[in-house]
Design a protein around this motif. Sequence first.
Motif, PDB file in Angstrom:
ATOM      1  N   PHE A   1      25.394 -69.400 -73.860  1.00  0.00           N
ATOM      2  CA  PHE A   1      24.531 -68.662 -74.795  1.00  0.00           C
ATOM      3  C   PHE A   1      24.369 -67.213 -74.345  1.00  0.00           C
ATOM      4  N   LEU A   2      24.175 -67.011 -73.052  1.00  0.00           N
ATOM      5  CA  LEU A   2      24.015 -65.651 -72.533  1.00  0.00           C
ATOM      6  C   LEU A   2      25.305 -64.851 -72.681  1.00  0.00           C
ATOM      7  N   GLU A   3      26.435 -65.460 -72.395  1.00  0.00           N
ATOM      8  CA  GLU A   3      27.717 -64.765 -72.559  1.00  0.00           C
ATOM      9  C   GLU A   3      27.943 -64.379 -74.013  1.00  0.00           C
ATOM     10  N   ASP A   4      27.610 -65.272 -74.931  1.00  0.00           N
ATOM     11  CA  ASP A   4      27.779 -64.994 -76.353  1.00  0.00           C
ATOM     12  C   ASP A   4      26.848 -63.893 -76.845  1.00  0.00           C
ATOM     13  N   ALA A   5      25.752 -63.645 -76.130  1.00  0.00           N
ATOM     14  CA  ALA A   5      24.797 -62.617 -76.536  1.00  0.00           C
ATOM     15  C   ALA A   5      25.407 -61.226 -76.481  1.00  0.00           C
ATOM     16  N   LYS A   6      26.366 -61.028 -75.593  1.00  0.00           N
ATOM     17  CA  LYS A   6      27.076 -59.751 -75.467  1.00  0.00           C
ATOM     18  C   LYS A   6      26.134 -58.554 -75.373  1.00  0.00           C
ATOM     19  N   GLY A   7      25.042 -58.723 -74.645  1.00  0.00           N
ATOM     20  CA  GLY A   7      24.116 -57.620 -74.407  1.00  0.00           C
ATOM     21  C   GLY A   7      23.121 -57.366 -75.524  1.00  0.00           C
ATOM     22  N   ASP A   8      23.114 -58.177 -76.567  1.00  0.00           N
ATOM     23  CA  ASP A   8      22.173 -58.008 -77.674  1.00  0.00           C
ATOM     24  C   ASP A   8      20.769 -58.360 -77.177  1.00  0.00           C
ATOM     25  N   ALA A   9      19.892 -57.371 -77.159  1.00  0.00           N
ATOM     26  CA  ALA A   9      18.553 -57.543 -76.584  1.00  0.00           C
ATOM     27  C   ALA A   9      17.754 -58.657 -77.267  1.00  0.00           C
ATOM     28  N   LEU A  10      17.858 -58.780 -78.588  1.00  0.00           N
ATOM     29  CA  LEU A  10      17.096 -59.818 -79.289  1.00  0.00           C
ATOM     30  C   LEU A  10      17.585 -61.217 -78.927  1.00  0.00           C
ATOM     31  N   VAL A  11      18.894 -61.364 -78.780  1.00  0.00           N
ATOM     32  CA  VAL A  11      19.447 -62.670 -78.424  1.00  0.00           C
ATOM     33  C   VAL A  11      19.100 -63.004 -76.974  1.00  0.00           C
ATOM     34  N   ILE A  12      19.154 -62.016 -76.092  1.00  0.00           N
ATOM     35  CA  ILE A  12      18.784 -62.246 -74.691  1.00  0.00           C
ATOM     36  C   ILE A  12      17.304 -62.610 -74.595  1.00  0.00           C
ATOM     37  N   ASN A  13      16.466 -62.007 -75.442  1.00  0.00           N
ATOM     38  CA  ASN A  13      15.052 -62.385 -75.483  1.00  0.00           C
ATOM     39  C   ASN A  13      14.901 -63.852 -75.869  1.00  0.00           C
ATOM     40  N   LYS A  14      15.701 -64.325 -76.825  1.00  0.00           N
ATOM     41  CA  LYS A  14      15.692 -65.751 -77.190  1.00  0.00           C
ATOM     42  C   LYS A  14      16.095 -66.607 -76.002  1.00  0.00           C
ATOM     43  N   TRP A  15      17.081 -66.142 -75.232  1.00  0.00           N
ATOM     44  CA  TRP A  15      17.572 -66.850 -74.047  1.00  0.00           C
ATOM     45  C   TRP A  15      16.424 -67.064 -73.053  1.00  0.00           C
ATOM     46  N   PHE A  16      15.653 -66.011 -72.807  1.00  0.00           N
ATOM     47  CA  PHE A  16      14.494 -66.140 -71.918  1.00  0.00           C
ATOM     48  C   PHE A  16      13.447 -67.083 -72.515  1.00  0.00           C
ATOM     49  N   ALA A  17      13.174 -66.938 -73.814  1.00  0.00           N
ATOM     50  CA  ALA A  17      12.159 -67.758 -74.466  1.00  0.00           C
ATOM     51  C   ALA A  17      12.531 -69.241 -74.434  1.00  0.00           C
ATOM     52  N   LEU A  18      13.807 -69.558 -74.661  1.00  0.00           N
ATOM     53  CA  LEU A  18      14.246 -70.951 -74.624  1.00  0.00           C
ATOM     54  C   LEU A  18      13.986 -71.575 -73.260  1.00  0.00           C
ATOM     55  N   GLN A  19      14.208 -70.808 -72.211  1.00  0.00           N
ATOM     56  CA  GLN A  19      13.972 -71.320 -70.857  1.00  0.00           C
ATOM     57  C   GLN A  19      12.484 -71.456 -70.570  1.00  0.00           C
ATOM     58  N   ALA A  20      11.696 -70.505 -71.066  1.00  0.00           N
ATOM     59  CA  ALA A  20      10.252 -70.550 -70.837  1.00  0.00           C
ATOM     60  C   ALA A  20       9.611 -71.746 -71.551  1.00  0.00           C
ATOM     61  N   MET A  21      10.168 -72.134 -72.694  1.00  0.00           N
ATOM     62  CA  MET A  21       9.610 -73.239 -73.464  1.00  0.00           C
ATOM     63  C   MET A  21      10.172 -74.601 -73.053  1.00  0.00           C
ATOM     64  N   ALA A  22      11.159 -74.603 -72.170  1.00  0.00           N
ATOM     65  CA  ALA A  22      11.776 -75.867 -71.759  1.00  0.00           C
ATOM     66  C   ALA A  22      10.753 -76.753 -71.059  1.00  0.00           C
ATOM     67  N   GLU A  23      10.919 -78.050 -71.254  1.00  0.00           N
ATOM     68  CA  GLU A  23      10.026 -79.026 -70.630  1.00  0.00           C
ATOM     69  C   GLU A  23      10.622 -79.483 -69.309  1.00  0.00           C
ATOM     70  N   GLY A  24       9.787 -80.045 -68.470  1.00  0.00           N
ATOM     71  CA  GLY A  24      10.272 -80.661 -67.249  1.00  0.00           C
ATOM     72  C   GLY A  24      10.047 -79.828 -66.004  1.00  0.00           C
ATOM     73  N   GLU A  25      10.368 -80.453 -64.880  1.00  0.00           N
ATOM     74  CA  GLU A  25      10.144 -79.845 -63.570  1.00  0.00           C
ATOM     75  C   GLU A  25      11.126 -78.710 -63.274  1.00  0.00           C
TER      76      GLU A  25
END
Length: 64
Positions: free
Chosen positions: A31-55
């Motif tokens: 997903f990060l590689e496909d973002a190709k530096g697009d700031a909005l997509v990279i923001n989604k990348w961070f958000a997806l990790q922040a919302m992930a469940e589990g240890e």
Amino acid sequence: MKATCMTDKIAAVAELANVPGSAREKVLGSFLEDAKGDALVINKWFALQAMAEGEEKGLFFFDS
């Protein structure tokens, strides 16, 4: 099956971000590689990790 739009891709990555292990690392890396530096997509990348469940929901980073 491959996601054909960003909505489908984000939904798939969101589910796999909850799975610990190599599948999670692979999908987040792709997903990060496909973002190709697009700031909005990279923001989604961070958000997806922040919302992930589990240890193991620490942020995934590449070795550059």
